[in-house]
Design an enzyme around this catalytic site. Structure first.
Site, PDB file in Angstrom:
ATOM      1  N   GLU A 104      -5.605  -4.970  10.307  1.00 50.93           N
ATOM      2  CA  GLU A 104      -4.555  -3.749  10.739  1.00 50.93           C
ATOM      3  C   GLU A 104      -4.814  -3.092  11.649  1.00 50.93           C
ATOM      4  O   GLU A 104      -5.672  -2.259  11.807  1.00 50.93           O
ATOM      5  CB  GLU A 104      -4.525  -2.948   9.476  1.00 50.93           C
ATOM      6  N   GLY A 116       2.314   2.264  10.761  1.00 54.31           N
ATOM      7  CA  GLY A 116       3.074   3.466  10.571  1.00 54.31           C
ATOM      8  C   GLY A 116       4.120   3.837  11.950  1.00 54.31           C
ATOM      9  O   GLY A 116       4.693   4.710  12.095  1.00 54.31           O
ATOM     10  N   GLU A 140      -6.831   4.743   7.596  1.00 49.42           N
ATOM     11  CA  GLU A 140      -6.554   6.340   7.477  1.00 49.42           C
ATOM     12  C   GLU A 140      -7.718   6.695   6.818  1.00 49.42           C
ATOM     13  O   GLU A 140      -7.782   8.013   7.118  1.00 49.42           O
ATOM     14  CB  GLU A 140      -5.482   6.408   6.602  1.00 49.42           C
ATOM     15  N   ASN A 171       0.895  -1.268   0.131  1.00 49.75           N
ATOM     16  CA  ASN A 171       0.016  -0.019   0.139  1.00 49.75           C
ATOM     17  C   ASN A 171       0.962   1.245   0.142  1.00 49.75           C
ATOM     18  O   ASN A 171       1.646   1.516   1.208  1.00 49.75           O
ATOM     19  CB  ASN A 171      -0.935   0.087   1.043  1.00 49.75           C
ATOM     20  N   GLY A 215       2.952  -1.049   4.026  1.00 49.94           N
ATOM     21  CA  GLY A 215       3.007   0.303   3.989  1.00 49.94           C
ATOM     22  C   GLY A 215       4.523   0.679   3.810  1.00 49.94           C
ATOM     23  O   GLY A 215       5.052   0.519   2.663  1.00 49.94           O
ATOM     24  N   GLY A 216       5.017   1.056   4.529  1.00 52.30           N
ATOM     25  CA  GLY A 216       6.595   1.411   4.312  1.00 52.30           C
ATOM     26  C   GLY A 216       7.426   0.870   3.651  1.00 52.30           C
ATOM     27  O   GLY A 216       8.235   1.186   2.806  1.00 52.30           O
ATOM     28  N   SER A 238       3.338  -1.957  10.387  1.00 51.14           N
ATOM     29  CA  SER A 238       4.709  -2.071  10.699  1.00 51.14           C
ATOM     30  C   SER A 238       5.241  -3.556  10.385  1.00 51.14           C
ATOM     31  O   SER A 238       6.355  -3.988  10.997  1.00 51.14           O
ATOM     32  CB  SER A 238       4.844  -1.741  12.028  1.00 51.14           C
ATOM     33  N   LYS A 262       0.192   4.107  -0.196  1.00 48.06           N
ATOM     34  CA  LYS A 262      -0.439   5.380   0.438  1.00 48.06           C
ATOM     35  C   LYS A 262      -0.261   6.560  -0.602  1.00 48.06           C
ATOM     36  O   LYS A 262      -0.095   6.341  -1.635  1.00 48.06           O
ATOM     37  CB  LYS A 262       0.163   5.662   1.867  1.00 48.06           C
ATOM     38  N   HIS A 296      -9.542   1.320   4.677  1.00 45.97           N
ATOM     39  CA  HIS A 296      -8.187   1.302   5.307  1.00 45.97           C
ATOM     40  C   HIS A 296      -8.524   2.541   6.819  1.00 45.97           C
ATOM     41  O   HIS A 296      -9.249   3.312   6.485  1.00 45.97           O
ATOM     42  CB  HIS A 296      -7.090   2.128   4.493  1.00 45.97           C
TER      43      HIS A 296
HETATM   44  P1  13P Z   1       3.077   0.265   7.649  1.00 45.75           P
HETATM   45  O1  13P Z   1       3.551  -1.082   7.212  1.00 45.75           O
HETATM   46  O2  13P Z   1       3.812   1.557   7.146  1.00 45.75           O
HETATM   47  O3  13P Z   1       2.868   0.303   9.172  1.00 45.75           O
HETATM   48  O4  13P Z   1       1.343   0.539   7.078  1.00 45.75           O
HETATM   49  C1  13P Z   1       0.599  -0.632   7.180  1.00 45.75           C
HETATM   50  C2  13P Z   1      -0.536  -0.071   6.175  1.00 45.75           C
HETATM   51  O5  13P Z   1      -1.193   0.746   6.549  1.00 45.75           O
HETATM   52  C3  13P Z   1      -0.750  -0.812   5.228  1.00 45.75           C
HETATM   53  O6  13P Z   1      -2.278  -0.696   4.787  1.00 45.75           O
END
Ligand code: 13P
Length: 332
Positions: free
Chosen positions: A247, A253, A177, A90, A314-315, A293, A92, A175
């Site tokens: 999640e 994050g 967010e 993802n 994510g990251g 994470s 983002k 999600h």
């Molecule tokens: P991180 O892996 O950066 O924590 O993000 C997870 C996420 O929100 C994937 O949708």
């Protein structure tokens, strides 16, 4: 033999323990055989049924005769290996088109020999680039959101038909967010999920509790509600095109990953919730990911868990080499 002599010998048989045992065994066997068509049969080996958390619980030799049901093979199999492991990135709100192209080009050779599902969910502005660069590869492309209406006065929104027309087959819905910053609710998550599924897409449906909810001890209630409302109205066939990503909001994050045990517990609970809404076979076949994470260092422990079938990343999905480690681990 006279009539009274026959009566006497039957009476004696009841008084004689060995004869009584033999008679009892005979009657038991006869009743058992009569019940056989209505039972689930005798199972030798291990039955991977599940308790209400989706955890295998029955092993050994036993006989089930609880209700009239046809044996379905899937009910006896809850094997992680039979489910498709999927690692989805993802991105983002990251990467302009040039950066997106560089990342995808670096990822292609890394992903090429991996057997797990590989998806990159990119910003709308990168969809075109991602689709053309991944053509003929094993990398699938997804969007990060979708609107539930087909068209109309919804400034800034993108419909499922617009995505499928481009060739986008996957989309992230719900999600945290989106829920936190853009007012997404369980109801709008349900509408978006339904619209995407009806357009023929596969949905990566995100659920997860906040830190406050975990500390209040209501993680299961929160996650169950999110799953139940999101899937409301969807048929068993439609649910086959849904991947659920667990999640926990507090792990996204933050660098603070859920422990493998915490993640497994909730993923198993999600599977049990799906089983209660549909059936065990649908639940057993569903890919359930962990996200929050998850990275190249902690992925092995998480992915080894029975109910964790991949990750939403994510990251670590923004760096080809790191993402590659996750793909390799999920392909084992
Ligand atoms: P991180 O892996 O950066 O924590 O993000 C997870 C996420 O929100 C994937 O949708």
């Amino acid at each position: 033999m006279k009539k009274w002599e026959v009566q006497d010998s039957v009476k004696n048989a009841f008084l004689n323990p060995a004869a009584a045992f033999a008679l009892g065994a005979f009657c038991g066997l006869a009743i058992g055989m009569l019940c056989m068509p209505f039972s689930k049969g005798i199972v030798i080996g291990s039955y991977n049924g599940s308790n209400n958390k989706g955890i295998p619980r029955r092993r050994g030799l036993y006989y089930r005769c609880r209700s009239i049901r046809i044996i379905r093979k899937e009910e006896f199999v809850m094997n992680k290996a039979l489910r498709k492991a999927i690692i989805a990135g993802n991105w983002k709100m990251n990467k302009n088109r040039k950066e997106a192209a560089e990342l995808i080009n670096a990822l292609k050779p890394i992903a090429a020999d991996k057997t797990c599902g590989v998806i990159i969910c990119v910003p709308f502005t990168n969809l075109e680039t991602a689709l053309s660069l991944t053509e003929g590869t094993n990398i699938e492309v997804g969007a990060e959101n979708v609107h539930f209406e087909k068209s109309g006065a919804f400034t800034g929104e993108i419909s499922a038909d617009m995505l499928t027309e481009m060739g986008v087959k996957y989309v992230i819905v719900g999600h945290s967010e989106r829920r936190q910053y853009f007012g997404e609710t369980d109801e709008t998550v349900n509408k978006r999920t339904t619209a995407a599924i009806e357009a023929g897409m596969t949905v990566i449906l995100c659920v997860g509790e906040t830190l406050a909810e975990r500390e209040l001890g209501i993680t299961e209630e929160v996650v169950a509600k999110q799953v139940k409302v999101a899937l409301h109205g969807l048929t068993a066939d439609q649910v086959k095109n849904i991947v659920i990503a667990y999640e926990p909001v507090w792990a996204i994050g933050t660098g603070k990953t859920a422990t493998a045990e915490q993640a497994e517990e909730v993923c198993a609970f999600i599977r049990a919730t799906v089983a209660s809404l549909y059936d065990q076979a649908i639940a057993n076949g569903m890919t359930i990911q962990y996200g929050g994470s998850m990275n190249e260092k902690n992925c092995a422990e998480l992915l080894a868990k029975e109910n964790i079938d991949g990750g939403l990343i994510g990251g670590a999905s923004l760096v080809a080499e790191k993402f590659g480690v996750l793909l390799a681990e999920a392909s084992k």
